[in-house]
Motif scaffolding. Structure first.
Motif, PDB file in Angstrom:
ATOM      1  N   ARG A 137     -15.562  26.333   1.082  1.00  0.00           N
ATOM      2  CA  ARG A 137     -15.191  26.332   2.498  1.00  0.00           C
ATOM      3  C   ARG A 137     -13.862  25.593   2.594  1.00  0.00           C
ATOM      4  NH1 ARG A 137     -19.460  27.261   5.909  1.00  0.00           N
ATOM      5  NH2 ARG A 137     -18.983  25.610   7.386  1.00  0.00           N
ATOM      6  N   TYR A 138     -12.827  26.294   3.044  1.00  0.00           N
ATOM      7  CA  TYR A 138     -11.462  25.832   2.791  1.00  0.00           C
ATOM      8  C   TYR A 138     -10.652  25.413   4.000  1.00  0.00           C
ATOM      9  CZ  TYR A 138     -12.770  27.759  -1.676  1.00  0.00           C
ATOM     10  OH  TYR A 138     -13.439  28.016  -2.840  1.00  0.00           O
ATOM     11  N   GLY A 139     -11.215  25.489   5.177  1.00  0.00           N
ATOM     12  CA  GLY A 139     -10.465  25.059   6.347  1.00  0.00           C
ATOM     13  C   GLY A 139     -11.229  25.481   7.585  1.00  0.00           C
ATOM     14  N   ALA A 140     -11.149  24.669   8.630  1.00  0.00           N
ATOM     15  CA  ALA A 140     -11.911  24.964   9.854  1.00  0.00           C
ATOM     16  C   ALA A 140     -10.963  25.462  10.940  1.00  0.00           C
ATOM     17  CB  ALA A 140     -12.643  23.717  10.334  1.00  0.00           C
ATOM     18  N   VAL A 141     -11.432  26.400  11.733  1.00  0.00           N
ATOM     19  CA  VAL A 141     -10.661  26.889  12.870  1.00  0.00           C
ATOM     20  C   VAL A 141     -10.663  25.790  13.941  1.00  0.00           C
ATOM     21  CG1 VAL A 141     -10.486  28.683  14.628  1.00  0.00           C
ATOM     22  CG2 VAL A 141     -11.306  29.274  12.337  1.00  0.00           C
ATOM     23  N   LEU A 142      -9.496  25.284  14.288  1.00  0.00           N
ATOM     24  CA  LEU A 142      -9.398  24.166  15.231  1.00  0.00           C
ATOM     25  C   LEU A 142     -10.098  24.501  16.548  1.00  0.00           C
ATOM     26  CD1 LEU A 142      -8.053  21.335  15.817  1.00  0.00           C
ATOM     27  CD2 LEU A 142      -6.182  22.626  16.876  1.00  0.00           C
ATOM     28  N   GLU A 143      -9.860  25.715  17.037  1.00  0.00           N
ATOM     29  CA  GLU A 143     -10.424  26.107  18.331  1.00  0.00           C
ATOM     30  C   GLU A 143     -11.923  26.396  18.219  1.00  0.00           C
ATOM     31  OE1 GLU A 143      -7.925  27.463  16.718  1.00  0.00           O
ATOM     32  OE2 GLU A 143      -6.105  27.327  17.941  1.00  0.00           O
ATOM     33  N   ARG A 161      -8.999  17.781   6.794  1.00  0.00           N
ATOM     34  CA  ARG A 161     -10.472  17.806   6.896  1.00  0.00           C
ATOM     35  C   ARG A 161     -11.102  16.778   5.970  1.00  0.00           C
ATOM     36  NH1 ARG A 161     -13.623  22.585   5.483  1.00  0.00           N
ATOM     37  NH2 ARG A 161     -15.290  21.925   6.871  1.00  0.00           N
ATOM     38  N   THR A 162     -10.509  16.623   4.773  1.00  0.00           N
ATOM     39  CA  THR A 162     -11.067  15.663   3.825  1.00  0.00           C
ATOM     40  C   THR A 162     -10.983  14.248   4.394  1.00  0.00           C
ATOM     41  OG1 THR A 162     -10.371  17.063   1.985  1.00  0.00           O
ATOM     42  CG2 THR A 162     -10.894  14.765   1.479  1.00  0.00           C
ATOM     43  N   THR A 163      -9.801  13.892   4.915  1.00  0.00           N
ATOM     44  CA  THR A 163      -9.608  12.546   5.466  1.00  0.00           C
ATOM     45  C   THR A 163     -10.583  12.285   6.607  1.00  0.00           C
ATOM     46  OG1 THR A 163      -7.260  12.901   4.987  1.00  0.00           O
ATOM     47  CG2 THR A 163      -7.840  10.921   6.218  1.00  0.00           C
ATOM     48  N   ALA A 164     -10.780  13.302   7.446  1.00  0.00           N
ATOM     49  CA  ALA A 164     -11.716  13.140   8.575  1.00  0.00           C
ATOM     50  C   ALA A 164     -13.149  13.033   8.059  1.00  0.00           C
ATOM     51  CB  ALA A 164     -11.580  14.314   9.543  1.00  0.00           C
ATOM     52  N   GLN A 165     -13.490  13.873   7.067  1.00  0.00           N
ATOM     53  CA  GLN A 165     -14.877  13.893   6.594  1.00  0.00           C
ATOM     54  C   GLN A 165     -15.282  12.554   5.982  1.00  0.00           C
ATOM     55  OE1 GLN A 165     -15.966  15.359   2.878  1.00  0.00           O
ATOM     56  NE2 GLN A 165     -17.689  16.632   3.566  1.00  0.00           N
ATOM     57  N   ILE A 166     -14.324  11.899   5.299  1.00  0.00           N
ATOM     58  CA  ILE A 166     -14.683  10.635   4.639  1.00  0.00           C
ATOM     59  C   ILE A 166     -14.480   9.441   5.581  1.00  0.00           C
ATOM     60  CG2 ILE A 166     -14.111  11.576   2.386  1.00  0.00           C
ATOM     61  CD1 ILE A 166     -11.513  10.100   2.450  1.00  0.00           C
ATOM     62  N   GLY A 167     -14.122   9.716   6.828  1.00  0.00           N
ATOM     63  CA  GLY A 167     -14.079   8.642   7.829  1.00  0.00           C
ATOM     64  C   GLY A 167     -12.793   7.838   7.845  1.00  0.00           C
ATOM     65  N   HIS A 210      -6.979  20.043   2.440  1.00  0.00           N
ATOM     66  CA  HIS A 210      -6.063  19.115   1.761  1.00  0.00           C
ATOM     67  C   HIS A 210      -4.637  19.461   2.167  1.00  0.00           C
ATOM     68  CE1 HIS A 210      -4.602  17.212  -2.283  1.00  0.00           C
ATOM     69  NE2 HIS A 210      -4.146  16.596  -1.216  1.00  0.00           N
ATOM     70  N   VAL A 211      -4.086  18.663   3.068  1.00  0.00           N
ATOM     71  CA  VAL A 211      -2.812  19.013   3.702  1.00  0.00           C
ATOM     72  C   VAL A 211      -1.630  18.977   2.720  1.00  0.00           C
ATOM     73  CG1 VAL A 211      -2.210  16.661   4.497  1.00  0.00           C
ATOM     74  CG2 VAL A 211      -1.479  18.684   5.833  1.00  0.00           C
ATOM     75  N   CYS A 212      -1.693  18.117   1.701  1.00  0.00           N
ATOM     76  CA  CYS A 212      -0.567  18.008   0.748  1.00  0.00           C
ATOM     77  C   CYS A 212      -0.304  19.348   0.061  1.00  0.00           C
ATOM     78  CB  CYS A 212      -0.853  16.941  -0.300  1.00  0.00           C
ATOM     79  SG  CYS A 212      -1.234  15.322   0.390  1.00  0.00           S
ATOM     80  N   ILE A 213      -1.375  20.071  -0.221  1.00  0.00           N
ATOM     81  CA  ILE A 213      -1.248  21.356  -0.911  1.00  0.00           C
ATOM     82  C   ILE A 213      -0.670  22.409   0.027  1.00  0.00           C
ATOM     83  CG2 ILE A 213      -2.565  23.206  -2.022  1.00  0.00           C
ATOM     84  CD1 ILE A 213      -2.174  20.649  -3.717  1.00  0.00           C
ATOM     85  N   VAL A 261       0.842  -1.200   0.000  1.00  0.00           N
ATOM     86  CA  VAL A 261       0.000   0.000   0.000  1.00  0.00           C
ATOM     87  C   VAL A 261       0.876   1.248   0.000  1.00  0.00           C
ATOM     88  CG1 VAL A 261      -1.996  -1.095   1.055  1.00  0.00           C
ATOM     89  CG2 VAL A 261      -0.209  -0.121   2.520  1.00  0.00           C
ATOM     90  N   ARG A 262       0.348   2.335  -0.572  1.00  0.00           N
ATOM     91  CA  ARG A 262       1.128   3.564  -0.766  1.00  0.00           C
ATOM     92  C   ARG A 262       0.413   4.803  -0.222  1.00  0.00           C
ATOM     93  NH1 ARG A 262       0.272   1.738  -5.746  1.00  0.00           N
ATOM     94  NH2 ARG A 262      -0.616   3.763  -6.332  1.00  0.00           N
ATOM     95  N   PRO A 263      -0.066   4.780   1.001  1.00  0.00           N
ATOM     96  CA  PRO A 263      -0.744   5.972   1.534  1.00  0.00           C
ATOM     97  C   PRO A 263       0.254   7.107   1.769  1.00  0.00           C
ATOM     98  CG  PRO A 263      -0.365   4.408   3.297  1.00  0.00           C
ATOM     99  CD  PRO A 263       0.054   3.713   2.022  1.00  0.00           C
ATOM    100  N   GLY A 264      -0.233   8.336   1.652  1.00  0.00           N
ATOM    101  CA  GLY A 264       0.620   9.485   1.909  1.00  0.00           C
ATOM    102  C   GLY A 264       0.078  10.393   2.997  1.00  0.00           C
ATOM    103  N   THR A 265      -1.191  10.772   2.832  1.00  0.00           N
ATOM    104  CA  THR A 265      -1.814  11.786   3.690  1.00  0.00           C
ATOM    105  C   THR A 265      -1.879  11.383   5.160  1.00  0.00           C
ATOM    106  OG1 THR A 265      -3.156  12.390   1.775  1.00  0.00           O
ATOM    107  CG2 THR A 265      -3.883  13.234   3.884  1.00  0.00           C
ATOM    108  N   TYR A 266      -1.862  10.065   5.441  1.00  0.00           N
ATOM    109  CA  TYR A 266      -2.087   9.580   6.808  1.00  0.00           C
ATOM    110  C   TYR A 266      -1.127  10.169   7.846  1.00  0.00           C
ATOM    111  CZ  TYR A 266       2.046   6.532   6.809  1.00  0.00           C
ATOM    112  OH  TYR A 266       3.332   6.054   6.792  1.00  0.00           O
ATOM    113  N   VAL A 267       0.058  10.636   7.424  1.00  0.00           N
ATOM    114  CA  VAL A 267       1.004  11.160   8.421  1.00  0.00           C
ATOM    115  C   VAL A 267       0.444  12.405   9.106  1.00  0.00           C
ATOM    116  CG1 VAL A 267       3.028  10.208   7.269  1.00  0.00           C
ATOM    117  CG2 VAL A 267       2.280  12.523   6.695  1.00  0.00           C
ATOM    118  N   TYR A 268      -0.254  13.251   8.327  1.00  0.00           N
ATOM    119  CA  TYR A 268      -0.807  14.505   8.868  1.00  0.00           C
ATOM    120  C   TYR A 268      -2.334  14.467   8.955  1.00  0.00           C
ATOM    121  CZ  TYR A 268       3.784  16.718   8.044  1.00  0.00           C
ATOM    122  OH  TYR A 268       5.118  17.064   8.058  1.00  0.00           O
ATOM    123  N   ASN A 269      -2.987  13.844   7.958  1.00  0.00           N
ATOM    124  CA  ASN A 269      -4.443  13.879   7.824  1.00  0.00           C
ATOM    125  C   ASN A 269      -4.941  15.312   7.616  1.00  0.00           C
ATOM    126  OD1 ASN A 269      -4.980  11.055   8.082  1.00  0.00           O
ATOM    127  ND2 ASN A 269      -4.575  11.245  10.261  1.00  0.00           N
TER     128      ASN A 269
END
Lengths: 378, 378
Positions: free
Chosen positions: A289-295, A239-245, A332-335, A229-237
């Motif tokens: 909608r491009y990013g959520a305020v963590l706090e 909003r997209t990764t969280a939204q799709i579960g 999208h953290v890669c960007i 397997v070749r996952p990349g995003t998992y190191v940081y994750n």
């Protein structure tokens, strides 16, 4: 002398080191549990430091998209997959200039691309392992039938400097944790089986069958035949990764630290993270909608220009104060990583470490001076 | 030995040097004709080389958004406007560390931001010129009434190290060449007059009234009171600028040279320019279409991933060949430049020169090693 978040100039990407460690460990445990090999994609972090951690935790090698990524990662790894079509003279030349200690694998999808690759490998005096890229529904690249994949594999076998190493596919179209998409996963499984059968019947059973992506990572063991397997995003994750579960909200390790720089417009607080920090990557079906305020997760950046972001406060009780710092969880953290030269590693509010995004950019061999300071051939 | 486009590794941004010269000359002629001062925004090119050309052609100074831009531009210019709210200790500290030869102006919109700025200027032993930023319809930053703008100006006058230098506004909401928007321009003109009157009546007639943007550039002389314009995009232009009528298609000087890297998917040709080269900037009301193929303008990149772009061929007669090079005219050129470390300057098919995007990134004073190789304080 300790540095704290409050002292940092913004916008700047910061990584929660505990969450990063947890994310790295979780994927290492998953592949161990299911007997899969992990070849993480470095496109997300572009950092030899994190790559070294991935290798220490059992990764068999690394996946790269660009030659600059491969060059930088060759400093910490001797087994690199360039998961990108080896097309174009400059790209081939640069591929062959990778250090001798590196075992090079590439993914190819077209017999027409193999003559040049074979010649380049011969001139480069190296054996290149070739994965045949197949299209299992993404419709981006890849051989589109078992017969065509077999033709690529046979063409590889005919070239003295190339070696057939197996199959590669990218299930980027599948949100594996969204129930409605379960049928897509079954379809992919059936299609892959056909490719494996046809190649095996022709005496070319694929030694490696490489799949992956973070969204599908936790389901890849359900796909018969997959070995890697070749996952990349998992190191940081993100909003997209969280939204799709594919991760929990609390698994998002990277945020963009930003400052409220204007509160003059009624009911609004502008921050200094815009498209040149967050990118303009939408969440599927969420619109602008491009990013959520963590706090304040109910405050989502809904308007951006290059250096400005405007969170939508209509559903939030947050009232931004001028000079206040907030952390933005990007879509999208890669960007985000691709836009910065350095990452700040934190625990709580304390800056613990920092590392360069060493493989950012292209630093091509046409470059007179490399941004990373390395000398390059002209 | 000459280098030609065919030898370049892709994706790479290339600039038609003749078009660049024409674009620079046209704006210089426009401001001369109308007696306006030109203070171009460097966010588009981030290059001291192009900035030096702009100054040679009569620009009175430069406009920057980030402190890294200001630091880099201080090498070629001694009159810099940081057109960004001076909020946050790290940002102020860095602002004051600009070389002594630089006359620093900033744009501020909030009295609450001026105490810290005044103290920083005093400690920095320099006089800082302050433009009062006013909101004339963009609703991003800026004082929202003449009375509030006057309060900011008076606060500036009370600080010994600050000097009131005039007004700044950004008409980014106006597509001045779209007829339907003519009323917006008239409204802006009337609003601006009120700000100027109220400040003048209070004995604070603004020495400078700075407006600008490329879309409105060619109409700014119609706005009474404006003394200075701050266009950025005009040096390169892009699909957006052409679509809104602020330039012709043939004025687009920067394209992304890309290679067709896969043609296996039926009716499709994938190129190696994706979101990490083009950005994901939509044209207003055009939806997911991110750049046009210069050689085949009816083929528009309609699908992207990080390193892949898929042109929509449904309206085009173009049939991509594997390995073929094409030039993509991006929707928003500022975002493209922000992703690369170097620009290639070409005439026809010949590479004539190349220059670094020296002000790309942040290279903040928290950075241990600067990507540009300059030593930085830690």
């Amino acid at each position: 002398m300790a540095t704290y978040l409050e002292q940092l100039e913004t916008p700047v990407p910061i990584v929660d080191l505990d969450r990063l460690t947890t994310n790295l460990d979780r994927m290492a445990a998953y592949v161990t549990l299911h007997g899969l090999q992990l070849r993480p994609h470095v496109k997300t972090h572009k950092s030899p430091r994190i790559a070294a951690d991935q290798l220490r935790l059992g990764a068999v090698g690394l996946t790269c998209a660009t030659l600059h990524e491969a060059e930088v990662m060759s400093e910490v790894c001797d087994d690199l997959l360039v998961a990108y079509p080896p097309v174009g003279a400059a790209r081939l030349e640069r591929l062959m200039r990778l250090p001798d200690h590196v075992r090079v694998r590439v993914a190819a999808d077209d017999p027409a691309s193999l003559d040049a690759l074979g010649v380049a490998a011969k001139l480069g005096r190296r054996i290149v392992d070739v994965l045949v890229e197949v299209d299992l529904g993404m419709h981006r690249v890849g051989a589109t039938s078992p017969a065509k994949a077999l033709a690529v594999a046979q063409q590889v076998e005919r070239a003295s400097a190339l070696r057939f190493a197996g199959l590669q596919f990218y299930p980027g179209h599948i949100r594996a944790h969204v129930n409605e998409q379960a049928p897509l996963l079954r379809q992919l499984s059936q299609d892959l089986a056909q490719y494996i059968d046809v190649l095996s019947d022709a005496g070319l059973a694929p030694p490696t069958v490489s799949g992956g992506s973070t969204p599908a990572a936790w389901r890849m063991h359900e796909i018969a035949g997959v070995t890697e397997v070749r996952p990349g995003t998992y190191v940081y994750n993100d909003r997209t990764t969280a939204q799709i579960g594919a991760c929990d909200w609390d698994d998002c390790a990277l945020t963009v630290l930003a400052t409220v720089i204007s509160t003059t417009v009624k009911g609004q607080g502008g921050i200094d993270a815009g498209t040149k920090a967050l990118g303009r990557e939408p969440l599927r079906a969420e619109g602008e909608r491009y990013g959520a305020v963590l706090e304040h997760p109910d405050a989502v950046v809904s308007r951006m220009s290059e250096e400005h972001g405007i969170p939508d406060l209509s559903k939030s009780s947050w009232r931004p104060r001028l000079g206040e710092q907030v952390r933005i969880v990007p879509n999208h953290v890669c960007i985000v990583v691709h836009q910065f030269d350095e990452i700040i590693g934190v625990r709580g509010h304390a800056v613990e470490t920092r590392w360069p995004v060493a493989a950012r950019g292209r630093a091509s061999n046409q470059t007179l001076e490399s941004p990373a300071g390395r000398p390059r051939a002209v």
